[in-house]
Design a protein around this motif. Structure first.
Motif, PDB file in Angstrom:
ATOM      1  N   SER A  59       0.853  -1.190   0.000  1.00  0.00           N
ATOM      2  CA  SER A  59       0.000   0.000   0.000  1.00  0.00           C
ATOM      3  C   SER A  59       0.881   1.230   0.000  1.00  0.00           C
ATOM      4  O   SER A  59       2.098   1.151   0.240  1.00  0.00           O
ATOM      5  CB  SER A  59      -0.929   0.014   1.222  1.00  0.00           C
ATOM      6  OG  SER A  59      -0.213   0.389   2.386  1.00  0.00           O
ATOM      7  N   HIS A  62       3.017   1.842   3.158  1.00  0.00           N
ATOM      8  CA  HIS A  62       4.159   0.988   3.501  1.00  0.00           C
ATOM      9  C   HIS A  62       5.480   1.632   3.091  1.00  0.00           C
ATOM     10  O   HIS A  62       5.555   2.341   2.082  1.00  0.00           O
ATOM     11  CB  HIS A  62       4.027  -0.375   2.826  1.00  0.00           C
ATOM     12  CG  HIS A  62       3.070  -1.302   3.504  1.00  0.00           C
ATOM     13  ND1 HIS A  62       1.707  -1.120   3.481  1.00  0.00           N
ATOM     14  CD2 HIS A  62       3.294  -2.435   4.237  1.00  0.00           C
ATOM     15  CE1 HIS A  62       1.125  -2.095   4.159  1.00  0.00           C
ATOM     16  NE2 HIS A  62       2.053  -2.884   4.638  1.00  0.00           N
ATOM     17  N   ASP A  73       4.453  -1.411   7.559  1.00  0.00           N
ATOM     18  CA  ASP A  73       3.506  -0.312   7.747  1.00  0.00           C
ATOM     19  C   ASP A  73       3.867   0.381   9.057  1.00  0.00           C
ATOM     20  O   ASP A  73       3.662  -0.185  10.130  1.00  0.00           O
ATOM     21  CB  ASP A  73       2.080  -0.867   7.795  1.00  0.00           C
ATOM     22  CG  ASP A  73       1.022   0.237   7.785  1.00  0.00           C
ATOM     23  OD1 ASP A  73       1.365   1.388   8.129  1.00  0.00           O
ATOM     24  OD2 ASP A  73      -0.133  -0.063   7.447  1.00  0.00           O
ATOM     25  N   LEU A  80      -3.837   3.477  12.119  1.00  0.00           N
ATOM     26  CA  LEU A  80      -4.404   2.490  11.208  1.00  0.00           C
ATOM     27  C   LEU A  80      -5.921   2.454  11.338  1.00  0.00           C
ATOM     28  O   LEU A  80      -6.640   2.362  10.325  1.00  0.00           O
ATOM     29  CB  LEU A  80      -3.817   1.111  11.515  1.00  0.00           C
ATOM     30  CG  LEU A  80      -3.990   0.040  10.441  1.00  0.00           C
ATOM     31  CD1 LEU A  80      -3.274   0.449   9.160  1.00  0.00           C
ATOM     32  CD2 LEU A  80      -3.446  -1.294  10.941  1.00  0.00           C
ATOM     33  N   ARG A  81      -6.435   2.557  12.561  1.00  0.00           N
ATOM     34  CA  ARG A  81      -7.882   2.610  12.765  1.00  0.00           C
ATOM     35  C   ARG A  81      -8.487   3.809  12.039  1.00  0.00           C
ATOM     36  O   ARG A  81      -9.521   3.703  11.384  1.00  0.00           O
ATOM     37  CB  ARG A  81      -8.208   2.699  14.255  1.00  0.00           C
ATOM     38  CG  ARG A  81      -8.020   1.406  15.041  1.00  0.00           C
ATOM     39  CD  ARG A  81      -8.694   1.529  16.398  1.00  0.00           C
ATOM     40  NE  ARG A  81      -8.462   0.357  17.235  1.00  0.00           N
ATOM     41  CZ  ARG A  81      -7.574   0.320  18.226  1.00  0.00           C
ATOM     42  NH1 ARG A  81      -6.841   1.394  18.501  1.00  0.00           N
ATOM     43  NH2 ARG A  81      -7.415  -0.772  18.948  1.00  0.00           N
ATOM     44  N   GLN A  84      -8.473   3.229   8.291  1.00  0.00           N
ATOM     45  CA  GLN A  84      -9.460   2.222   7.888  1.00  0.00           C
ATOM     46  C   GLN A  84     -10.875   2.783   7.971  1.00  0.00           C
ATOM     47  O   GLN A  84     -11.704   2.526   7.095  1.00  0.00           O
ATOM     48  CB  GLN A  84      -9.318   0.981   8.772  1.00  0.00           C
ATOM     49  CG  GLN A  84     -10.023  -0.261   8.242  1.00  0.00           C
ATOM     50  CD  GLN A  84      -9.306  -0.885   7.051  1.00  0.00           C
ATOM     51  OE1 GLN A  84      -8.362  -0.308   6.507  1.00  0.00           O
ATOM     52  NE2 GLN A  84      -9.755  -2.049   6.634  1.00  0.00           N
ATOM     53  N   ILE A 175     -13.898  -1.745  13.950  1.00  0.00           N
ATOM     54  CA  ILE A 175     -12.581  -1.100  13.886  1.00  0.00           C
ATOM     55  C   ILE A 175     -12.161  -0.638  15.271  1.00  0.00           C
ATOM     56  O   ILE A 175     -11.018  -0.831  15.697  1.00  0.00           O
ATOM     57  CB  ILE A 175     -12.616   0.078  12.893  1.00  0.00           C
ATOM     58  CG1 ILE A 175     -12.728  -0.445  11.457  1.00  0.00           C
ATOM     59  CG2 ILE A 175     -11.370   0.951  13.039  1.00  0.00           C
ATOM     60  CD1 ILE A 175     -12.954   0.642  10.431  1.00  0.00           C
ATOM     61  N   ARG A 181      -3.440  -5.152  14.376  1.00  0.00           N
ATOM     62  CA  ARG A 181      -3.404  -4.566  13.040  1.00  0.00           C
ATOM     63  C   ARG A 181      -4.171  -5.435  12.055  1.00  0.00           C
ATOM     64  O   ARG A 181      -4.891  -4.940  11.185  1.00  0.00           O
ATOM     65  CB  ARG A 181      -1.960  -4.402  12.571  1.00  0.00           C
ATOM     66  CG  ARG A 181      -1.093  -3.559  13.499  1.00  0.00           C
ATOM     67  CD  ARG A 181       0.355  -3.577  13.058  1.00  0.00           C
ATOM     68  NE  ARG A 181       0.543  -2.882  11.807  1.00  0.00           N
ATOM     69  CZ  ARG A 181       0.759  -1.581  11.700  1.00  0.00           C
ATOM     70  NH1 ARG A 181       0.825  -0.822  12.785  1.00  0.00           N
ATOM     71  NH2 ARG A 181       0.924  -1.018  10.529  1.00  0.00           N
ATOM     72  N   GLU A 182      -3.988  -6.747  12.190  1.00  0.00           N
ATOM     73  CA  GLU A 182      -4.656  -7.673  11.277  1.00  0.00           C
ATOM     74  C   GLU A 182      -6.172  -7.577  11.400  1.00  0.00           C
ATOM     75  O   GLU A 182      -6.893  -7.623  10.394  1.00  0.00           O
ATOM     76  CB  GLU A 182      -4.188  -9.104  11.548  1.00  0.00           C
ATOM     77  CG  GLU A 182      -2.739  -9.379  11.178  1.00  0.00           C
ATOM     78  CD  GLU A 182      -1.743  -8.760  12.157  1.00  0.00           C
ATOM     79  OE1 GLU A 182      -0.568  -8.596  11.770  1.00  0.00           O
ATOM     80  OE2 GLU A 182      -2.130  -8.430  13.305  1.00  0.00           O
ATOM     81  N   LEU A 185      -7.350  -4.310   9.663  1.00  0.00           N
ATOM     82  CA  LEU A 185      -7.307  -4.400   8.205  1.00  0.00           C
ATOM     83  C   LEU A 185      -8.338  -5.372   7.643  1.00  0.00           C
ATOM     84  O   LEU A 185      -8.691  -5.293   6.462  1.00  0.00           O
ATOM     85  CB  LEU A 185      -5.901  -4.816   7.762  1.00  0.00           C
ATOM     86  CG  LEU A 185      -4.795  -3.789   8.025  1.00  0.00           C
ATOM     87  CD1 LEU A 185      -3.427  -4.364   7.716  1.00  0.00           C
ATOM     88  CD2 LEU A 185      -5.044  -2.519   7.226  1.00  0.00           C
ATOM     89  N   ALA A 188     -14.060  -4.759   6.492  1.00  0.00           N
ATOM     90  CA  ALA A 188     -14.367  -4.279   5.138  1.00  0.00           C
ATOM     91  C   ALA A 188     -15.851  -4.436   4.863  1.00  0.00           C
ATOM     92  O   ALA A 188     -16.543  -5.220   5.516  1.00  0.00           O
ATOM     93  CB  ALA A 188     -13.557  -5.062   4.109  1.00  0.00           C
TER      94      ALA A 188
END
Length: 202
Positions: A59, A62, A73, A80-81, A84, A175, A181-182, A185, A188
């Motif tokens: 991405s 990264h 990342d 990250l939250r 997302q 979220i 992290r996983e 991500l 979705a």
């Protein structure tokens, strides 16, 4: 006569690539290689003495970690939250726009009046529906048909919008609750059915 040279650091990162008449000077910890890399997306394996293609970048966030030769990342879990959630919201707006696509703004501005009269009529068929009656007259159909068409569109739109809003809120909650992290991500939008028509008489 010019010859190709590359200067790479201890991690195999190319610091300089040039065509020169003689070998360039290398700073301590660097190595001069008598060839150029195949592309900028290569690093030098100093043990095997060969060029290695960098793996695809996962991405835009990264960055390449040169000591380990992997993309990482660097964002914190909170960053990250936030990223997302921004993506989830953007997709929600896109799906919401699909519900009203094809209808001009001036018609969309009449939907609250149409919805209000259609719901009132559904609760009491003696309720006045002057706006819908006016549309029916201009359209050349019976007022009762117009009321029924509008009510069906209103109900379909409510169902679709409830699903859209509820799903976005569930994704936001997931979220916020994610501990890794996983998990962040992995949040979705699920596939949704084709959008229902908006609260219009068409």
């Amino acid at each position: 006569m010019l010859a190709p040279y590359s200067v790479v650091d201890a991690c195999g990162r190319v610091l300089m690539g040039t065509m020169a008449p003689q070998r360039p000077h290398a700073e301590p910890g660097c190595t001069v290689v008598d060839e150029l890399p195949p592309s900028e997306a290569h690093y030098r394996d100093l043990v095997a003495e060969t060029w290695v293609p960098m793996p695809p970048r996962p991405s835009a966030a990264h960055v390449f970690d040169w000591p380990t030769h992997v993309w990482i990342d660097p964002r914190t879990l909170d960053e990250l939250r936030a990223a997302q959630l921004a993506g989830i919201n953007a997709e929600g707006r896109r799906r919401a726009a699909a519900l009203t696509a094809g209808y001009p703004d001036f018609e969309q501005r009449t939907w609250p009046s149409q919805e209000r009269e259609a719901l009132a009529w559904a609760a009491d068929q003696a309720a006045p529906t002057p706006y819908l009656d006016g549309i029916a007259a201009a359209r050349g159909i019976e007022p009762a048909q117009m009321r029924a068409l509008t009510l069906a569109a209103v109900q379909a739109f409510q169902t679709a919008s409830q699903q859209l809003v509820g799903t976005r809120q569930a994704l936001r909650d997931a979220i916020q609750a994610a501990a890794t992290r996983e998990e962040v991500l992995a949040v979705a939008w699920p596939p949704l059915p084709e959008p229902s028509p908006p609260p219009s008489s068409e």
